[in-house]
Scaffold this motif. Structure first.
Motif, short mmCIF file in Angstrom:
data_model
loop_
_atom_site.label_atom_id
_atom_site.label_comp_id
_atom_site.label_asym_id
_atom_site.label_seq_id
_atom_site.Cartn_x
_atom_site.Cartn_y
_atom_site.Cartn_z
N GLY A 22 0.79 -1.23 0.00
CA GLY A 22 0.00 0.00 0.00
C GLY A 22 0.82 1.26 0.00
O GLY A 22 0.28 2.36 0.21
N LEU A 23 2.14 1.15 -0.23
CA LEU A 23 3.02 2.32 -0.22
C LEU A 23 3.48 2.71 -1.62
O LEU A 23 4.30 3.61 -1.76
CB LEU A 23 4.25 2.03 0.66
CG LEU A 23 3.97 1.76 2.12
CD1 LEU A 23 5.23 1.32 2.85
CD2 LEU A 23 3.40 3.01 2.79
N GLY A 24 2.97 2.03 -2.62
CA GLY A 24 3.38 2.31 -3.98
C GLY A 24 2.29 2.99 -4.77
O GLY A 24 1.72 4.00 -4.34
N VAL A 25 1.99 2.43 -5.93
CA VAL A 25 0.94 2.99 -6.79
C VAL A 25 -0.41 2.87 -6.08
O VAL A 25 -0.77 1.80 -5.59
CB VAL A 25 0.91 2.24 -8.14
CG1 VAL A 25 -0.21 2.77 -9.02
CG2 VAL A 25 2.26 2.37 -8.84
N GLN A 26 -1.13 3.97 -6.03
CA GLN A 26 -2.38 4.00 -5.29
C GLN A 26 -3.59 3.76 -6.20
O GLN A 26 -3.62 4.21 -7.35
CB GLN A 26 -2.53 5.36 -4.60
CG GLN A 26 -1.44 5.66 -3.59
CD GLN A 26 -1.42 4.65 -2.47
OE1 GLN A 26 -2.39 4.52 -1.72
NE2 GLN A 26 -0.32 3.93 -2.33
N PRO A 27 -4.59 3.01 -5.70
CA PRO A 27 -5.82 2.82 -6.45
C PRO A 27 -6.46 4.18 -6.76
O PRO A 27 -6.29 5.13 -5.98
CB PRO A 27 -6.69 2.00 -5.50
CG PRO A 27 -5.71 1.35 -4.57
CD PRO A 27 -4.60 2.33 -4.41
N PRO A 28 -7.16 4.29 -7.89
CA PRO A 28 -7.56 3.22 -8.80
C PRO A 28 -6.53 2.85 -9.86
O PRO A 28 -6.80 2.01 -10.70
CB PRO A 28 -8.82 3.80 -9.45
CG PRO A 28 -8.54 5.26 -9.52
CD PRO A 28 -7.78 5.58 -8.26
N ASP A 29 -5.37 3.53 -9.87
CA ASP A 29 -4.34 3.19 -10.86
C ASP A 29 -3.91 1.74 -10.69
O ASP A 29 -3.77 1.24 -9.56
CB ASP A 29 -3.13 4.11 -10.72
CG ASP A 29 -3.47 5.55 -11.09
OD1 ASP A 29 -4.37 5.74 -11.92
OD2 ASP A 29 -2.83 6.48 -10.54
N ALA A 30 -3.66 1.07 -11.81
CA ALA A 30 -3.35 -0.36 -11.77
C ALA A 30 -1.86 -0.60 -11.60
O ALA A 30 -1.03 0.10 -12.17
CB ALA A 30 -3.83 -1.03 -13.06
N SER A 31 -1.53 -1.58 -10.78
CA SER A 31 -0.16 -2.05 -10.60
C SER A 31 -0.24 -3.52 -10.25
O SER A 31 -1.19 -3.96 -9.60
CB SER A 31 0.53 -1.27 -9.48
OG SER A 31 1.72 -1.92 -9.07
N TRP A 32 0.75 -4.28 -10.68
CA TRP A 32 0.73 -5.70 -10.35
C TRP A 32 0.70 -5.90 -8.83
O TRP A 32 0.07 -6.82 -8.33
CB TRP A 32 1.97 -6.38 -10.95
CG TRP A 32 1.94 -6.43 -12.44
CD1 TRP A 32 0.83 -6.30 -13.24
CD2 TRP A 32 3.03 -6.63 -13.33
NE1 TRP A 32 1.18 -6.41 -14.57
CE2 TRP A 32 2.51 -6.62 -14.65
CE3 TRP A 32 4.39 -6.83 -13.14
CZ2 TRP A 32 3.33 -6.78 -15.77
CZ3 TRP A 32 5.21 -7.00 -14.26
CH2 TRP A 32 4.68 -6.97 -15.56
N GLY A 33 1.38 -5.04 -8.11
CA GLY A 33 1.42 -5.17 -6.65
C GLY A 33 0.08 -4.94 -6.00
O GLY A 33 -0.33 -5.70 -5.11
N ASN A 34 -0.64 -3.88 -6.41
CA ASN A 34 -1.93 -3.64 -5.74
C ASN A 34 -3.02 -4.60 -6.20
O ASN A 34 -4.01 -4.81 -5.51
CB ASN A 34 -2.37 -2.17 -5.85
CG ASN A 34 -2.56 -1.69 -7.27
OD1 ASN A 34 -2.90 -2.46 -8.17
ND2 ASN A 34 -2.34 -0.40 -7.49
N ILE A 35 -2.86 -5.22 -7.40
CA ILE A 35 -3.77 -6.30 -7.77
C ILE A 35 -3.55 -7.50 -6.86
O ILE A 35 -4.50 -8.17 -6.42
CB ILE A 35 -3.58 -6.70 -9.25
CG1 ILE A 35 -3.90 -5.54 -10.18
CG2 ILE A 35 -4.47 -7.90 -9.60
CD1 ILE A 35 -3.62 -5.81 -11.64
#
Length: 273
Positions: free
Chosen positions: A214-227
């Motif tokens: 949760g410290l990287g790309v923030q929703p709603p933007d897509a990132s493999w990590g937050n998926i």
């Protein structure tokens, strides 16, 4: 061409994977069947099907489309972060290796001091005080991963300093700056390129880990990590939320590692005799 493939299969396989993922990322706006942020409550947590090849998430967003756009984020972080670390490492390593003496000792002790701290925890500490944005991640990863390149460039400069072409250039009165960047650096770029390629794989992993926390790309933007983060919360009922982004990270990192190993073999003089 067949002889080249036979001698350097790792480079061919790794390069093919890297180019394929880069093309998917670049062409994402034209390949993605859906808007990655489009919410459709009628297909929430739909398993993989002909309609949604990689399934949907808890908001009904298409996972395949989000993974394509997530590839753009991961590769952008990898290239920009490694670019920053490459610039810092080249400058500090070249200065240390060329001038030697107290300058070398001071720069290498500074490098050793930075190496004593765990990189991932430094990044976590810095990100905690900054807004979790993609640009902050790129800069922080780049500023905390230059040490290996600096040590490698220094070692290459020390090795090349006594070569005949360097001594000849010095006897002709070539300036130190020109000697470093015109004669020494091009001959040291082989191992540096290998290190940079491997560094991209590490940066992709770091970005995925930060986004997962949760410290990287923030929703709603897509990132493999937050998926993957969403997949963790629904692992028992929606396996595809973890499987597909996990496979994407695995294949990407494996591709860059194979390419790096292949380039290392290519630049090895013993294999090119």
């Amino acid at each position: 061409m067949s002889a080249f493939m036979h001698r350097f299969p790792l480079m061919i396989i790794g390069g093919s994977v890297v180019i394929g993922i880069a093309l998917l990322a670049i062409l994402a706006p034209w390949i993605a069947p859906y808007d990655p942020n489009n919410i459709d409550v009628s297909v929430i947590l739909m398993p993989p099907s002909w309609q949604h090849w990689c399934g949907t998430d808890t908001l009904g967003r298409d996972i395949f489309s989000r993974m394509l756009y997530g590839a753009r984020v991961s590769l952008a972080v990898g290239f920009v972060a490694v670019g920053i670390s490459l610039i810092l490492g080249l400058i500090l390593g070249a200065v240390a290796g060329f001038f030697g003496g107290r300058i070398d000792a001071m720069l290498m002790r500074m490098t050793d001091m930075v190496l004593c701290f765990p990189t991932f925890f430094i990044i976590l500490a810095v990100i905690a005080f900054l807004d979790p944005s993609i640009w902050n991640i790129m800069i922080v990863i780049g500023l905390t991963s230059w040490m290996g390149i600096a040590r490698l460039v220094r070692a290459e400069f020390l090795s090349l300093a006594q070569r005949e072409f360097v001594l000849s250039a010095q006897s002709l009165g070539v300036s130190p700056i020109r000697l470093m960047w015109r004669y020494l650096l091009p001959n040291a770029m082989g191992p540096v390129l290998v290190s940079a390629i491997l560094g991209i794989a590490g940066a992709v992993l770091l970005e995925s880990g930060l986004s997962f926390l949760g410290l990287g790309v923030q929703p709603p933007d897509a990132s493999w990590g937050n998926i993957l983060t969403e997949g963790k919360d629904n692992i028992q009922i929606a396996w595809w939320l973890s499987a597909f982004p996990g496979m994407a990270i695995l294949i990407t990192v494996l591709g860059y590692n194979l390419l790096g190993e292949g380039l290392r073999d290519y630049f090895d003089p013993k294999l090119n005799q």
